[in-house]
Design a protein around this motif. Structure first.
Motif, PDB file in Angstrom:
ATOM      1  N   SER A  12       5.907   1.785   0.433  1.00 47.28           N
ATOM      2  CA  SER A  12       5.152   0.974   1.398  1.00 47.28           C
ATOM      3  C   SER A  12       6.010   0.309   2.467  1.00 47.28           C
ATOM      4  O   SER A  12       5.539   0.072   3.580  1.00 47.28           O
ATOM      5  CB  SER A  12       4.365  -0.108   0.653  1.00 47.28           C
ATOM      6  OG  SER A  12       5.249  -1.031   0.028  1.00 47.28           O
ATOM      7  N   GLN A  13       7.253  -0.003   2.153  1.00 47.06           N
ATOM      8  CA  GLN A  13       8.053  -0.831   3.045  1.00 47.06           C
ATOM      9  C   GLN A  13       9.369  -0.134   3.372  1.00 47.06           C
ATOM     10  O   GLN A  13      10.047   0.363   2.473  1.00 47.06           O
ATOM     11  CB  GLN A  13       8.315  -2.197   2.410  1.00 47.06           C
ATOM     12  CG  GLN A  13       7.025  -2.942   2.060  1.00 47.06           C
ATOM     13  CD  GLN A  13       7.243  -4.052   1.067  1.00 47.06           C
ATOM     14  OE1 GLN A  13       8.102  -4.908   1.278  1.00 47.06           O
ATOM     15  NE2 GLN A  13       6.481  -4.045  -0.016  1.00 47.06           N
ATOM     16  N   LYS A  14       9.684  -0.135   4.653  1.00 46.76           N
ATOM     17  CA  LYS A  14      10.883   0.579   5.107  1.00 46.76           C
ATOM     18  C   LYS A  14      11.612  -0.232   6.162  1.00 46.76           C
ATOM     19  O   LYS A  14      11.012  -1.060   6.854  1.00 46.76           O
ATOM     20  CB  LYS A  14      10.512   1.954   5.680  1.00 46.76           C
ATOM     21  CG  LYS A  14       9.786   2.874   4.710  1.00 46.76           C
ATOM     22  CD  LYS A  14       9.360   4.146   5.391  1.00 46.76           C
ATOM     23  CE  LYS A  14       8.661   5.089   4.399  1.00 46.76           C
ATOM     24  NZ  LYS A  14       7.373   4.529   3.904  1.00 46.76           N
ATOM     25  N   THR A  15      12.872   0.030   6.254  1.00 40.88           N
ATOM     26  CA  THR A  15      13.666  -0.448   7.376  1.00 40.88           C
ATOM     27  C   THR A  15      14.285   0.780   8.031  1.00 40.88           C
ATOM     28  O   THR A  15      14.341   1.857   7.420  1.00 40.88           O
ATOM     29  CB  THR A  15      14.750  -1.444   6.920  1.00 40.88           C
ATOM     30  OG1 THR A  15      15.396  -2.013   8.049  1.00 40.88           O
ATOM     31  CG2 THR A  15      15.797  -0.751   6.064  1.00 40.88           C
ATOM     32  N   VAL A  24       0.841  -1.201   0.000  1.00 42.35           N
ATOM     33  CA  VAL A  24       0.000   0.000   0.000  1.00 42.35           C
ATOM     34  C   VAL A  24       0.874   1.248   0.000  1.00 42.35           C
ATOM     35  O   VAL A  24       1.803   1.363   0.800  1.00 42.35           O
ATOM     36  CB  VAL A  24      -0.936  -0.002   1.228  1.00 42.35           C
ATOM     37  CG1 VAL A  24      -1.708   1.328   1.308  1.00 42.35           C
ATOM     38  CG2 VAL A  24      -1.902  -1.177   1.169  1.00 42.35           C
ATOM     39  N   GLY A  25       0.549   2.174  -0.927  1.00 45.40           N
ATOM     40  CA  GLY A  25       1.319   3.406  -1.024  1.00 45.40           C
ATOM     41  C   GLY A  25       2.317   3.407  -2.158  1.00 45.40           C
ATOM     42  O   GLY A  25       2.801   4.483  -2.549  1.00 45.40           O
ATOM     43  N   ASP A  26       2.668   2.261  -2.683  1.00 44.67           N
ATOM     44  CA  ASP A  26       3.565   2.206  -3.835  1.00 44.67           C
ATOM     45  C   ASP A  26       2.876   2.836  -5.049  1.00 44.67           C
ATOM     46  O   ASP A  26       1.647   2.911  -5.136  1.00 44.67           O
ATOM     47  CB  ASP A  26       3.949   0.768  -4.164  1.00 44.67           C
ATOM     48  CG  ASP A  26       4.942   0.191  -3.156  1.00 44.67           C
ATOM     49  OD1 ASP A  26       5.582   0.976  -2.440  1.00 44.67           O
ATOM     50  OD2 ASP A  26       5.060  -1.051  -3.080  1.00 44.67           O
ATOM     51  N   VAL A  27       3.682   3.266  -5.994  1.00 43.47           N
ATOM     52  CA  VAL A  27       3.157   3.827  -7.243  1.00 43.47           C
ATOM     53  C   VAL A  27       3.641   2.967  -8.403  1.00 43.47           C
ATOM     54  O   VAL A  27       4.847   2.750  -8.556  1.00 43.47           O
ATOM     55  CB  VAL A  27       3.610   5.285  -7.439  1.00 43.47           C
ATOM     56  CG1 VAL A  27       3.056   5.840  -8.757  1.00 43.47           C
ATOM     57  CG2 VAL A  27       3.148   6.151  -6.277  1.00 43.47           C
ATOM     58  N   ALA A  66       2.533  10.498 -12.298  1.00 51.32           N
ATOM     59  CA  ALA A  66       1.583  10.051 -13.305  1.00 51.32           C
ATOM     60  C   ALA A  66       1.162   8.603 -13.125  1.00 51.32           C
ATOM     61  O   ALA A  66       0.258   8.126 -13.816  1.00 51.32           O
ATOM     62  CB  ALA A  66       2.196  10.237 -14.695  1.00 51.32           C
ATOM     63  N   GLY A  67       1.805   7.890 -12.213  1.00 45.39           N
ATOM     64  CA  GLY A  67       1.543   6.465 -12.081  1.00 45.39           C
ATOM     65  C   GLY A  67       0.273   6.135 -11.326  1.00 45.39           C
ATOM     66  O   GLY A  67      -0.512   7.006 -10.940  1.00 45.39           O
ATOM     67  N   ASN A  68       0.088   4.835 -11.110  1.00 46.63           N
ATOM     68  CA  ASN A  68      -1.093   4.316 -10.421  1.00 46.63           C
ATOM     69  C   ASN A  68      -0.746   4.058  -8.957  1.00 46.63           C
ATOM     70  O   ASN A  68       0.053   3.178  -8.632  1.00 46.63           O
ATOM     71  CB  ASN A  68      -1.574   3.021 -11.081  1.00 46.63           C
ATOM     72  CG  ASN A  68      -1.974   3.219 -12.531  1.00 46.63           C
ATOM     73  OD1 ASN A  68      -1.112   3.143 -13.422  1.00 46.63           O
ATOM     74  ND2 ASN A  68      -3.239   3.475 -12.778  1.00 46.63           N
ATOM     75  N   TRP A  69      -1.360   4.817  -8.073  1.00 46.10           N
ATOM     76  CA  TRP A  69      -1.100   4.721  -6.651  1.00 46.10           C
ATOM     77  C   TRP A  69      -1.880   3.551  -6.053  1.00 46.10           C
ATOM     78  O   TRP A  69      -3.073   3.356  -6.344  1.00 46.10           O
ATOM     79  CB  TRP A  69      -1.505   6.023  -5.964  1.00 46.10           C
ATOM     80  CG  TRP A  69      -1.306   6.045  -4.481  1.00 46.10           C
ATOM     81  CD1 TRP A  69      -0.154   5.906  -3.808  1.00 46.10           C
ATOM     82  CD2 TRP A  69      -2.324   6.231  -3.498  1.00 46.10           C
ATOM     83  NE1 TRP A  69      -0.353   5.986  -2.451  1.00 46.10           N
ATOM     84  CE2 TRP A  69      -1.701   6.193  -2.236  1.00 46.10           C
ATOM     85  CE3 TRP A  69      -3.715   6.426  -3.553  1.00 46.10           C
ATOM     86  CZ2 TRP A  69      -2.390   6.333  -1.040  1.00 46.10           C
ATOM     87  CZ3 TRP A  69      -4.416   6.574  -2.373  1.00 46.10           C
ATOM     88  CH2 TRP A  69      -3.750   6.518  -1.124  1.00 46.10           C
ATOM     89  N   VAL A  70      -1.219   2.752  -5.218  1.00 43.72           N
ATOM     90  CA  VAL A  70      -1.866   1.602  -4.582  1.00 43.72           C
ATOM     91  C   VAL A  70      -2.652   2.091  -3.379  1.00 43.72           C
ATOM     92  O   VAL A  70      -2.076   2.632  -2.429  1.00 43.72           O
ATOM     93  CB  VAL A  70      -0.834   0.541  -4.165  1.00 43.72           C
ATOM     94  CG1 VAL A  70      -1.546  -0.651  -3.520  1.00 43.72           C
ATOM     95  CG2 VAL A  70      -0.009   0.089  -5.366  1.00 43.72           C
ATOM     96  N   HIS A  71      -3.970   1.894  -3.409  1.00 44.11           N
ATOM     97  CA  HIS A  71      -4.849   2.419  -2.366  1.00 44.11           C
ATOM     98  C   HIS A  71      -4.800   1.550  -1.105  1.00 44.11           C
ATOM     99  O   HIS A  71      -4.214   0.451  -1.090  1.00 44.11           O
ATOM    100  CB  HIS A  71      -6.278   2.505  -2.899  1.00 44.11           C
ATOM    101  CG  HIS A  71      -6.418   3.432  -4.074  1.00 44.11           C
ATOM    102  ND1 HIS A  71      -6.433   4.793  -3.967  1.00 44.11           N
ATOM    103  CD2 HIS A  71      -6.528   3.156  -5.412  1.00 44.11           C
ATOM    104  CE1 HIS A  71      -6.559   5.339  -5.161  1.00 44.11           C
ATOM    105  NE2 HIS A  71      -6.616   4.358  -6.068  1.00 44.11           N
TER     106      HIS A  71
END
Length: 376
Positions: free
Chosen positions: A169-172, A88-91, A115-120
């Motif tokens: 979406s993913q972090k360390t 979630v949150g990736d484009v 311009a990309g597609n955002w993950v809802h």
């Protein structure tokens, strides 16, 4: 006051001071040549303190094991199999070749990320003709196959390309004594512990690189960047996962205390290369050649045994070449290096403390004698 009275007072004073002042560790009964372990003769400590003579033959068993260069096939396999999973949150950037009407163009005013597609939040994106597409937890390959299959109802043999324009979406997280602490994104490029430290600008000056911690799913694991970066032990390098927290502590706990008959008693910090017993003695200017008992150089260390208070290591440097043995004995945090005093030094301290009392007694005696002489 008679001479007998003066002698009696002196005897009482000396008896009161028979316990020589100042800290002291006895040496005569500690050193042995035919035993590996000795305990103190004090019955109250007999079962709580162990004495280990540091000799050329025995110092090897106390030497810390040096990490060796080691490969890490598990890490190599994990990197080879690594595949990023969308969250979630990736484009996403989706391109349908020969169908520009289905591709949102990125121009000079709009980046691919914009311009990309955002993950809802529900884990989906919207795409023309096919509506919502579930993408969370899928790889770009799986998403491409799914979109191409669903578009094939409207377009003959659609050529679909999917890539990730923004990894959000993913972090360390890397915290503590690094140049640039903070979060680091997990991307389609595998992120290892060593990569994360380098991205953070490397270690800060006060970093304790031997006791790095990795917290994953609430469980803490200890790692050594010293073994990894200095000795080439690749088993200390791990593939980081979303939510991992890497903490590099300060070296505040990396300290030893050098006390007793040395030129400059003080606390020392163990640097990144470590510290030997000889280095510690050298850092404080060596032992006091006049007052120190050269056979009584002790290292006092908290014992790991539940029924013991401390382990004590004794080095006899009456022969200065024994300092070579000290170079092979590495100190650990909170070790106490103590150089005991020789008996004459402790006696001199006692007499220094008693001197004002003895002078006062003599003055009283002289005054009494003068009074009696005047009376006669």
């Amino acid at each position: 006051m008679s001479k007998n009275s003066i002698a009696g007072v002196l005897t009482m004073v000396l008896l009161a001071g028979c316990s020589l002042p100042g800290s002291h560790l006895p040496t005569s009964h500690l050193l042995t040549s035919n035993k590996e372990t000795e305990t103190t003769q004090d019955s109250s400590l007999e079962q709580q303190v162990s004495i280990y003579p540091l000799t050329a033959q025995q110092v090897v068993q106390f030497k810390q094991q040096i990490p060796q260069a080691t490969s890490n096939p598990d890490l190599d396999l994990a990197i080879a199999k690594y595949e990023y999973r969308v969250g979630v949150g990736d484009v996403l950037n989706i391109t349908i070749w020969d169908h520009p009407e289905l591709t949102i163009p990125a121009g000079s005013y709009r980046s691919s990320e914009e311009a990309g597609n955002w993950v809802h939040a529900d884990g989906t994106i919207f795409y023309p003709y096919i509506g919502k597409v579930n993408v969370v937890g899928k790889s770009v390959t799986e998403i491409r196959i799914d979109i191409a299959k669903r578009l094939s109802k409207y377009i003959e043999s659609p050529q679909v390309d999917v890539n990730i324009a923004a990894f959000r979406s993913q972090k360390t997280y890397i915290t503590g004594e690094v140049q640039k602490p903070g979060q680091q994104p997990i991307t389609n490029i595998p992120l290892t512990l060593l990569d994360a430290v380098n991205r953070a600008g490397g270690l800060a000056e006060e970093a304790d690189w031997r006791n790095v911690t990795l917290t994953r799913h609430g469980k803490e694991q200890s790692l050594s960047l010293y073994a990894l970066m200095q000795r080439g032990d690749l088993t200390q390098n791990l593939l980081l996962e979303p939510g991992d927290i890497v903490h590099v502590p300060r070296n505040d706990n990396q300290k030893v205390f050098v006390l007793g008959e040395v030129s400059s008693p003080q606390m020392l910090k163990i640097d990144r290369a470590g510290m030997s017993l000889t280095e510690a003695l050298s850092s404080v200017g060596g032992i006091n050649e006049v007052a120190a008992d050269a056979s009584g150089v002790f290292v006092i260390r908290n014992s790991n045994k539940p029924d013991q208070v401390a382990d004590i290591y004794q080095l006899n440097i009456k022969d200065a070449t024994a300092l070579v043995i000290g170079t092979e004995f590495n100190l650990e945090p909170y070790d106490v290096v103590y150089v005991t005093a020789q008996p004459i030094s402790r006696w001199n301290r006692l007499m220094t403390q008693l001197l004002p009392t003895l002078t006062g007694i003599k003055n009283i005696a002289d005054a009494g004698n003068s009074y009696r002489a005047w009376g006669n």
